[in-house]
Design an enzyme around this catalytic site. Sequence first.
Site, PDB file in Angstrom:
ATOM      1  N   TYR A 116       0.809  -0.963  -0.136  1.00  0.00           N
ATOM      2  CA  TYR A 116       0.087  -0.293   0.242  1.00  0.00           C
ATOM      3  C   TYR A 116       0.996   1.104  -0.142  1.00  0.00           C
ATOM      4  O   TYR A 116       1.690   1.806   0.859  1.00  0.00           O
ATOM      5  CB  TYR A 116      -1.010   0.192   1.105  1.00  0.00           C
ATOM      6  CG  TYR A 116      -2.048   1.488   1.176  1.00  0.00           C
ATOM      7  CD1 TYR A 116      -2.894   1.422   0.641  1.00  0.00           C
ATOM      8  CD2 TYR A 116      -1.559   2.488   1.821  1.00  0.00           C
ATOM      9  CE1 TYR A 116      -3.927   2.211   0.670  1.00  0.00           C
ATOM     10  CE2 TYR A 116      -2.262   3.294   2.018  1.00  0.00           C
ATOM     11  CZ  TYR A 116      -3.372   3.136   1.256  1.00  0.00           C
ATOM     12  OH  TYR A 116      -4.372   4.714   1.120  1.00  0.00           O
ATOM     13  N   TRP A 118       1.035   6.097  -2.176  1.00  0.00           N
ATOM     14  CA  TRP A 118       1.330   6.495  -2.612  1.00  0.00           C
ATOM     15  C   TRP A 118       2.055   7.171  -3.948  1.00  0.00           C
ATOM     16  O   TRP A 118       1.887   7.220  -4.444  1.00  0.00           O
ATOM     17  CB  TRP A 118       1.189   8.390  -1.415  1.00  0.00           C
ATOM     18  CG  TRP A 118      -0.711   8.538  -1.248  1.00  0.00           C
ATOM     19  CD1 TRP A 118      -1.479   7.149  -0.972  1.00  0.00           C
ATOM     20  CD2 TRP A 118      -1.238   9.267  -1.949  1.00  0.00           C
ATOM     21  NE1 TRP A 118      -2.282   8.225  -0.315  1.00  0.00           N
ATOM     22  CE2 TRP A 118      -3.012   9.602  -1.341  1.00  0.00           C
ATOM     23  CE3 TRP A 118      -1.025  10.472  -3.024  1.00  0.00           C
ATOM     24  CZ2 TRP A 118      -3.734  10.404  -1.774  1.00  0.00           C
ATOM     25  CZ3 TRP A 118      -2.320  11.724  -2.242  1.00  0.00           C
ATOM     26  CH2 TRP A 118      -3.646  11.490  -1.958  1.00  0.00           C
TER      27      TRP A 118
HETATM   28  N1  LIG Z   1      -1.815   8.014  12.599  1.00  0.00           N
HETATM   29  C1  LIG Z   1      -3.180   8.202  11.558  1.00  0.00           C
HETATM   30  N2  LIG Z   1      -1.847   7.202  10.755  1.00  0.00           N
HETATM   31  C2  LIG Z   1      -2.374   7.559   9.377  1.00  0.00           C
HETATM   32  C3  LIG Z   1      -2.924   8.531   8.922  1.00  0.00           C
HETATM   33  C4  LIG Z   1      -3.323   8.999   9.748  1.00  0.00           C
HETATM   34  O1  LIG Z   1      -4.280   9.935   9.719  1.00  0.00           O
HETATM   35  N3  LIG Z   1      -3.451   8.911  11.134  1.00  0.00           N
HETATM   36  N4  LIG Z   1      -3.660   8.704   7.617  1.00  0.00           N
HETATM   37  C5  LIG Z   1      -3.301   7.141   6.797  1.00  0.00           C
HETATM   38  C6  LIG Z   1      -3.385   7.838   5.153  1.00  0.00           C
HETATM   39  S1  LIG Z   1      -5.252   8.776   5.193  1.00  0.00           S
HETATM   40  C7  LIG Z   1      -2.611   7.441   3.974  1.00  0.00           C
HETATM   41  S2  LIG Z   1      -3.116   7.144   2.570  1.00  0.00           S
HETATM   42  C8  LIG Z   1      -1.632   6.562   4.407  1.00  0.00           C
HETATM   43  C9  LIG Z   1      -0.037   7.250   3.773  1.00  0.00           C
HETATM   44  O2  LIG Z   1       0.538   6.192   3.946  1.00  0.00           O
HETATM   45  P1  LIG Z   1       2.117   5.861   2.514  1.00  0.00           P
HETATM   46  O3  LIG Z   1       1.517   6.288   0.619  1.00  0.00           O
HETATM   47  O4  LIG Z   1       2.660   5.030   2.915  1.00  0.00           O
HETATM   48  O5  LIG Z   1       2.495   6.838   3.006  1.00  0.00           O
HETATM   49  P2  LIG Z   1       3.650   7.801   1.649  1.00  0.00           P
HETATM   50  O6  LIG Z   1       4.559   8.578   2.621  1.00  0.00           O
HETATM   51  O7  LIG Z   1       3.068   9.159   1.128  1.00  0.00           O
HETATM   52  O8  LIG Z   1       4.642   6.517   1.441  1.00  0.00           O
HETATM   53  C10 LIG Z   1       4.744   6.944   0.195  1.00  0.00           C
HETATM   54  C11 LIG Z   1       6.610   6.424  -0.436  1.00  0.00           C
HETATM   55  O9  LIG Z   1       6.313   6.081  -1.498  1.00  0.00           O
HETATM   56  C12 LIG Z   1       8.049   6.371  -2.104  1.00  0.00           C
HETATM   57  N5  LIG Z   1       8.326   6.832  -3.050  1.00  0.00           N
HETATM   58  C13 LIG Z   1       8.185   7.962  -3.827  1.00  0.00           C
HETATM   59  N6  LIG Z   1       7.830   7.524  -5.037  1.00  0.00           N
HETATM   60  C14 LIG Z   1       8.412   6.558  -5.365  1.00  0.00           C
HETATM   61  C15 LIG Z   1       9.241   5.909  -6.764  1.00  0.00           C
HETATM   62  O10 LIG Z   1       8.400   6.541  -7.831  1.00  0.00           O
HETATM   63  N7  LIG Z   1       9.049   4.660  -6.413  1.00  0.00           N
HETATM   64  C16 LIG Z   1       9.414   4.523  -4.682  1.00  0.00           C
HETATM   65  N8  LIG Z   1       9.917   2.504  -5.176  1.00  0.00           N
HETATM   66  N9  LIG Z   1       9.042   4.675  -3.902  1.00  0.00           N
HETATM   67  C17 LIG Z   1       8.554   5.614  -4.195  1.00  0.00           C
HETATM   68  C18 LIG Z   1       8.160   7.764  -0.544  1.00  0.00           C
HETATM   69  O11 LIG Z   1       9.313   7.722  -0.745  1.00  0.00           O
HETATM   70  C19 LIG Z   1       7.442   7.357   0.314  1.00  0.00           C
HETATM   71  O12 LIG Z   1       8.420   6.787   1.146  1.00  0.00           O
HETATM   72  O13 LIG Z   1      -0.808   6.910   6.316  1.00  0.00           O
HETATM   73  C20 LIG Z   1      -2.231   6.585   6.427  1.00  0.00           C
HETATM   74  N10 LIG Z   1      -1.972   6.497   8.128  1.00  0.00           N
HETATM   75  N1  LIG Z   2      -0.982  18.372   3.394  1.00  0.00           N
HETATM   76  C1  LIG Z   2      -1.450  17.303   2.936  1.00  0.00           C
HETATM   77  N2  LIG Z   2      -2.561  17.553   2.122  1.00  0.00           N
HETATM   78  C2  LIG Z   2      -3.367  15.390   2.491  1.00  0.00           C
HETATM   79  C3  LIG Z   2      -2.691  14.507   2.653  1.00  0.00           C
HETATM   80  C4  LIG Z   2      -1.114  14.995   3.728  1.00  0.00           C
HETATM   81  O1  LIG Z   2      -0.888  13.982   3.941  1.00  0.00           O
HETATM   82  N3  LIG Z   2      -0.579  16.182   3.282  1.00  0.00           N
HETATM   83  N4  LIG Z   2      -3.239  13.350   2.693  1.00  0.00           N
HETATM   84  C5  LIG Z   2      -4.217  13.243   1.651  1.00  0.00           C
HETATM   85  C6  LIG Z   2      -5.000  11.817   2.003  1.00  0.00           C
HETATM   86  S1  LIG Z   2      -4.098  10.464   1.749  1.00  0.00           S
HETATM   87  C7  LIG Z   2      -5.940  12.081   2.720  1.00  0.00           C
HETATM   88  S2  LIG Z   2      -6.641  10.707   2.859  1.00  0.00           S
HETATM   89  C8  LIG Z   2      -6.975  13.259   2.561  1.00  0.00           C
HETATM   90  C9  LIG Z   2      -7.378  12.794   4.630  1.00  0.00           C
HETATM   91  O2  LIG Z   2      -8.494  14.361   4.154  1.00  0.00           O
HETATM   92  P1  LIG Z   2      -8.818  14.071   5.502  1.00  0.00           P
HETATM   93  O3  LIG Z   2      -9.467  12.668   6.727  1.00  0.00           O
HETATM   94  O4  LIG Z   2      -9.785  15.171   5.887  1.00  0.00           O
HETATM   95  O5  LIG Z   2      -7.240  14.879   6.903  1.00  0.00           O
HETATM   96  P2  LIG Z   2      -6.795  14.845   7.477  1.00  0.00           P
HETATM   97  O6  LIG Z   2      -6.522  16.005   8.108  1.00  0.00           O
HETATM   98  O7  LIG Z   2      -7.198  13.806   8.718  1.00  0.00           O
HETATM   99  O8  LIG Z   2      -8.910  15.186   9.121  1.00  0.00           O
HETATM  100  C10 LIG Z   2      -9.217  16.609   9.066  1.00  0.00           C
HETATM  101  C11 LIG Z   2      -9.870  16.978  10.635  1.00  0.00           C
HETATM  102  O9  LIG Z   2     -10.553  15.980  10.987  1.00  0.00           O
HETATM  103  C12 LIG Z   2     -10.482  16.496  11.803  1.00  0.00           C
HETATM  104  N5  LIG Z   2     -10.921  15.456  13.250  1.00  0.00           N
HETATM  105  C13 LIG Z   2     -10.401  14.113  13.278  1.00  0.00           C
HETATM  106  N6  LIG Z   2     -11.192  13.423  13.988  1.00  0.00           N
HETATM  107  C14 LIG Z   2     -12.270  14.380  14.025  1.00  0.00           C
HETATM  108  C15 LIG Z   2     -13.411  13.447  14.586  1.00  0.00           C
HETATM  109  O10 LIG Z   2     -13.917  12.414  15.179  1.00  0.00           O
HETATM  110  N7  LIG Z   2     -15.010  14.702  14.333  1.00  0.00           N
HETATM  111  C16 LIG Z   2     -14.417  15.394  13.892  1.00  0.00           C
HETATM  112  N8  LIG Z   2     -15.784  16.371  13.413  1.00  0.00           N
HETATM  113  N9  LIG Z   2     -13.366  15.804  12.953  1.00  0.00           N
HETATM  114  C17 LIG Z   2     -12.339  15.093  12.914  1.00  0.00           C
HETATM  115  C18 LIG Z   2      -9.036  16.895  12.006  1.00  0.00           C
HETATM  116  O11 LIG Z   2      -8.907  18.220  13.384  1.00  0.00           O
HETATM  117  C19 LIG Z   2      -8.395  16.937  11.140  1.00  0.00           C
HETATM  118  O12 LIG Z   2      -7.732  17.743  10.922  1.00  0.00           O
HETATM  119  O13 LIG Z   2      -5.670  13.863   2.647  1.00  0.00           O
HETATM  120  C20 LIG Z   2      -5.299  14.636   1.917  1.00  0.00           C
HETATM  121  N10 LIG Z   2      -4.611  15.286   1.608  1.00  0.00           N
HETATM  122 MO   LIG Z   3      -5.435   9.323   2.103  1.00  0.00          MO
END
Ligand SMILES: Nc1nc2c(c(=O)[nH]1)N[C@H]1C(S)=C(S)[C@@H](COP(=O)(O)OP(=O)(O)OC[C@H]3O[C@@H](n4cnc5c(=O)[nH]c(N)nc54)[C@H](O)[C@@H]3O)O[C@H]1N2
Ligand SMILES: Nc1nc2c(c(=O)[nH]1)N[C@H]1C(S)=C(S)[C@@H](COP(=O)(O)OP(=O)(O)OC[C@H]3O[C@@H](n4cnc5c(=O)[nH]c(N)nc54)[C@H](O)[C@@H]3O)O[C@H]1N2
Ligand SMILES: [Mo]
Length: 774
Positions: A116, A118
Site C-alpha cells: 500500500y 501513494w
Molecule cells: N496516525 C495516522 N496514520 C495514518 C493516517 C492518519 O490519518 N493518522 N492516514 C493514513 C492515510 S489516509 C494514508 S493514505 C497513509 C499514507 O501512507 P503512504 O502512502 O504509505 O505514505 P507515503 O509517505 O506517501 O509513502 C510513499 C512512499 O513511496 C516512496 N516513493 C515515492 N516515489 C517513489 C517511486 O517512484 N518509487 C518507489 N519505489 N518509491 C517511491 C516515498 O519515498 C515514500 O516512502 O497513511 C495512513 N496513516
Molecule cells: N498536505 C497534505 N494533504 C493531504 C495529505 C497529506 O498527507 N498532506 N493526505 C491526503 C490523503 S491520503 C487523505 S486520505 C486526505 C485525508 O483527508 P482528511 O481525512 O479530511 O484529513 P485529516 O487531516 O486527517 O482530517 C481532517 C480533520 O478532521 C478532524 N478530525 C479528526 N477526528 C475528528 C472527529 O472525530 N470528528 C470531527 N468532526 N473531526 C475530526 C481533524 O481535526 C482533522 O484536521 O488528505 C489528503 N491531503
Molecule cells: Mo489517504
Amino acid sequence: MNSSHAPEGTLTSTHWGTYRVQTRDGRVTALTGFEKDPDPSPIGQGIVDVLEGPLRIDAPMVRRGWLEHGPGPAGGARGRDEFVEVSWPRAIELVAGELARVRDQYGNEAIYGGSYGWSSAGRFHHAQSQLKRFLNSIGGYTTSVNTYSYAAAEVTLPYVLGDFYSMINGATSWDVIRERTGLFVAFGGVPLKNGQVTNGGVSRHVQRQGLLSAAEAGVKVVNVSPLRSDVLDEARMEWCALRPGTDVALLLAIAYTLDNEGLADRAFLDRYTVGFDRFRAYFQGEVDGVPKTPAWAAGKTGLAAERIHALAVEMASQRTMISVSWSLTRQDNGEQPYWAAIAVAAMLGQLGTPGGGIGFGYSAMNAIGDNYRGIPGAALPQGRNPVEGFIPVARISDMLLHPGETFEYNGMTGTYPRIRLVYWAGGNPFHHHQDLVRLREAWQRPDTVIAHEWCWNAHAKHADIVLPANTSLERNDIALSVREPFLIYMEQAIESVGQSMADYDIFTALADALGARETFTEGRDEAAWLEYLYAGTRERAATHGVQLPDFESLKAQGWFEAPARDEPQVLLKAFRDDPDANPLKTPSGRIEIFSETVAGFGYAECPGYPFWKDPVEWLGAADATTPLHLISNQPATKLHSQLDHGQHSRSGKRNGREPVVIHPDDAAPRGIRDGSPVRLFNERGSCLCTAVVSDEVRPGVLQVSTGAWYDPPAEEGTGLSCLHGNPNVLTRDQGTSRLAQGPSALSCLVDIEAYAGDPPPMTAFTPPPIRRGD
Ligand SMILES: Nc1nc2c(c(=O)[nH]1)N[C@H]1C(S)=C(S)[C@@H](COP(=O)(O)OP(=O)(O)OC[C@H]3O[C@@H](n4cnc5c(=O)[nH]c(N)nc54)[C@H](O)[C@@H]3O)O[C@H]1N2
Ligand SMILES: Nc1nc2c(c(=O)[nH]1)N[C@H]1C(S)=C(S)[C@@H](COP(=O)(O)OP(=O)(O)OC[C@H]3O[C@@H](n4cnc5c(=O)[nH]c(N)nc54)[C@H](O)[C@@H]3O)O[C@H]1N2
Ligand SMILES: [Mo]
C-alpha cells in the site's frame, strides 16, 4: 508566438502540484509553480535539497545479517543491522533467487505484495502497479483490499448509496455552493492544508478560492471539529468543538430533533429511501430504551444540548450542505459517521438539490468540488493474479503475527496466509500503519523483506534488500487524474542519481532473471509504454467528447487542459430528478437507511442502520493513565512521510522535533510551556515532541500531524519508542469493525509529560551504517 515569454523549465507533476523544474549543470535548483496554477503549494520545493546527499539511496543495499546468514526470521535485527552495498547484478541475483525459492517451496501466496502507498505521480511509473504487474508475471501474490484513507466508507457506502467513488468524484461544485448554499456544516472542517493534494497529480489549486468565495457570498460555515484550524478564520466560521469520535452521537440527536419537531421531509424519505422506520425506532429509543436526545448527545459530544438542538433547527431552515471529512472513517466504528450523515441529509430532503445535501470531504483533496470534465486515463495493466487470498489493508501486523488464524470482513471469513517474503514498492508502512512498535515486531517474522525506495526512511531501514529507485524527476511520464483539469507530460529533468533505477527497469531485470521478461515488458521500453498508454487515453477521452492532441504535440506543449463541464456538478441530481430511471446501485435502488444485507452479517456493532457504540478509546473512557485524546491528522508541510527530510517540512518542526498542539488548560498543570520537550505515551508506545501551547485545540485533545519519520532509539531503556514524534507509535492497531476492518488511527488516548533532562539526539535523518566497496 513570443518565445522569450515561454516559461522556463521542464514540467513535472506531483500529488501536491505541477511545477517547472529549474536546473543548472544537471542539478535541480528549484521547483517553481506551474503558470496555470493560481495557488501553487510550497511542498514541491521540499525535494530540492534532498534529491542528492546522504539520505539518498545511491546503490543496492543488503542487510548484513541477511547477507551472511541468508533468509529467515530476523529476531529483532531488521531495523538495527548495518547494510552492505552490492552491485546491481548481485542484487538482482539475490532477489530473483529468493523469489524463486519462496515461490517453489511455499507457493505464490507466501509472497505479500499488497504494498500500500501513494508513491509518486505519473501513470506509467506508478510503483505499486509496477510491482503488482511484475508479481503477476511470476505467478501472483497475496494482496490487500481497500485503503488507509477511508476503508470504512469504501465498504459501507455501496450498501447505503450504491457506490463510494462516484460520490467523491461527483461532489457538488464550489460554484453551486457559493450561489445556492445557506449553511455549510463541515464535520472535520474544510482543511485547506489537505486541499494541496490530489492523488495522481494536482494542476490547479481551487480549494482556497472555493471556500473563501463561498464565505464572501454569504455562506455560513460551521466547523464541527476538535480543531479550530480545520476552517480558515476568514471563512465566516462558527466553531463547534466536539469531542473526537462523537460525530455519530451528534448526528443521531440532530435526527431525533428533526423527527420530533416535524422537520423531517417525509415525502423525500418515502420516495427516495428505504428503512427509515428502523432507524427511527432506534434513535427514538425503542430498540435500547435510550432516546438519542440532544441531552444524551451532550453527554457524549461535550457540546451543550441547546447548541445541538439549535444546529438541527438551523439546518432544517435553509439550504444546507453537510460535508463529512474522510478522517471520520478512520476511527473505531468508522463505518457509522457517513451512514448517520447520509440519514440526516435524507431527513432534510435536500439530497440532489443545488447546494444542499452531502459532500464527502470538501478539501480532503484539491479536486473535491472542482468543475472539470475529467480525463479517464489508461493505466498500466497489472495482469491477472491467480492467488485469491487477500487481507483488509490495515490488517498487516495481524497477518504477520497470526498466520493461519481467521478474520471477519464484510460478511465473509478469511484466513491469514503464512507470509515468507514481503515486497514493497511505493509506500511506507512505517509511516502509515498504527502501533508501529507492534508492526516492527511483526516485521521480524518473514524470511525476507524487499523494498524499493529512494531515501533512507524507516521503511528502507527495516528492509533486508533495498533497491534504489529513481524519483519522478529522473524519468519521463504522463500525469493525469480523472479529478483534475490538466494532463501533463512529465519530462525527465536530470540523470539518475547514483546507481538508482526506475522501478520498471528493476522489475524488467528481475523478470528477465526469472524467465518472465516478455510477459512483463510485452517488448516495450519506457518510451513505447508511454506511447501505448497515451494512445489508450486518447481513445477513451474521445468517447467522453474530449479531443487530445497527438503525443508529439503534447510533449512539445507540456500540458493539455480539459474543458470545464457545461453544467456545474450537483451530487445525486439524476437520482433526485428520476429515481426510477436512475436508481442507485443498492439492492432497492434507493438510499438504504437500513440495509438488510449488512444486518444479515450479524455484527452486533453494525446492526444495519446508523448506530452509536462507545468507542474503546475516546474522552468518555479517559482515565488517570490516559486522560487525553490524540488526533493524528494529515501534515500541512508534506504528503504523509514524503519529503519529511526536506527543508520545507523541517521548517515546520520545533527544535527539530514534531510539534504537538496542546491546550493551555492541559499544559499548565503539567508544567508544559510553549517550546518544552515533551513525551507522549500510552501502553503501546511513547514519543518525543515539542509542545505548542494553543487554544486552537479543544481542551482534552492533542494534535500531532502524521509523517515525522519513525525513529526508534538504538539503545534499550530510554522509555521512548520514537525520538522524533511519529504519532503511530501511540495509535491503536484495531479494525474499525468487522464490516470494513479499516484503520482506526484517530481513536487514541494518551498522556503527556514535560521531558526532564536533555532529550536523546534524533537519528531519523541519519542514514543507517553502511559498509561500502565489498
Ligand atoms: N496516525 C495516522 N496514520 C495514518 C493516517 C492518519 O490519518 N493518522 N492516514 C493514513 C492515510 S489516509 C494514508 S493514505 C497513509 C499514507 O501512507 P503512504 O502512502 O504509505 O505514505 P507515503 O509517505 O506517501 O509513502 C510513499 C512512499 O513511496 C516512496 N516513493 C515515492 N516515489 C517513489 C517511486 O517512484 N518509487 C518507489 N519505489 N518509491 C517511491 C516515498 O519515498 C515514500 O516512502 O497513511 C495512513 N496513516
Ligand atoms: N498536505 C497534505 N494533504 C493531504 C495529505 C497529506 O498527507 N498532506 N493526505 C491526503 C490523503 S491520503 C487523505 S486520505 C486526505 C485525508 O483527508 P482528511 O481525512 O479530511 O484529513 P485529516 O487531516 O486527517 O482530517 C481532517 C480533520 O478532521 C478532524 N478530525 C479528526 N477526528 C475528528 C472527529 O472525530 N470528528 C470531527 N468532526 N473531526 C475530526 C481533524 O481535526 C482533522 O484536521 O488528505 C489528503 N491531503
Ligand atoms: Mo489517504
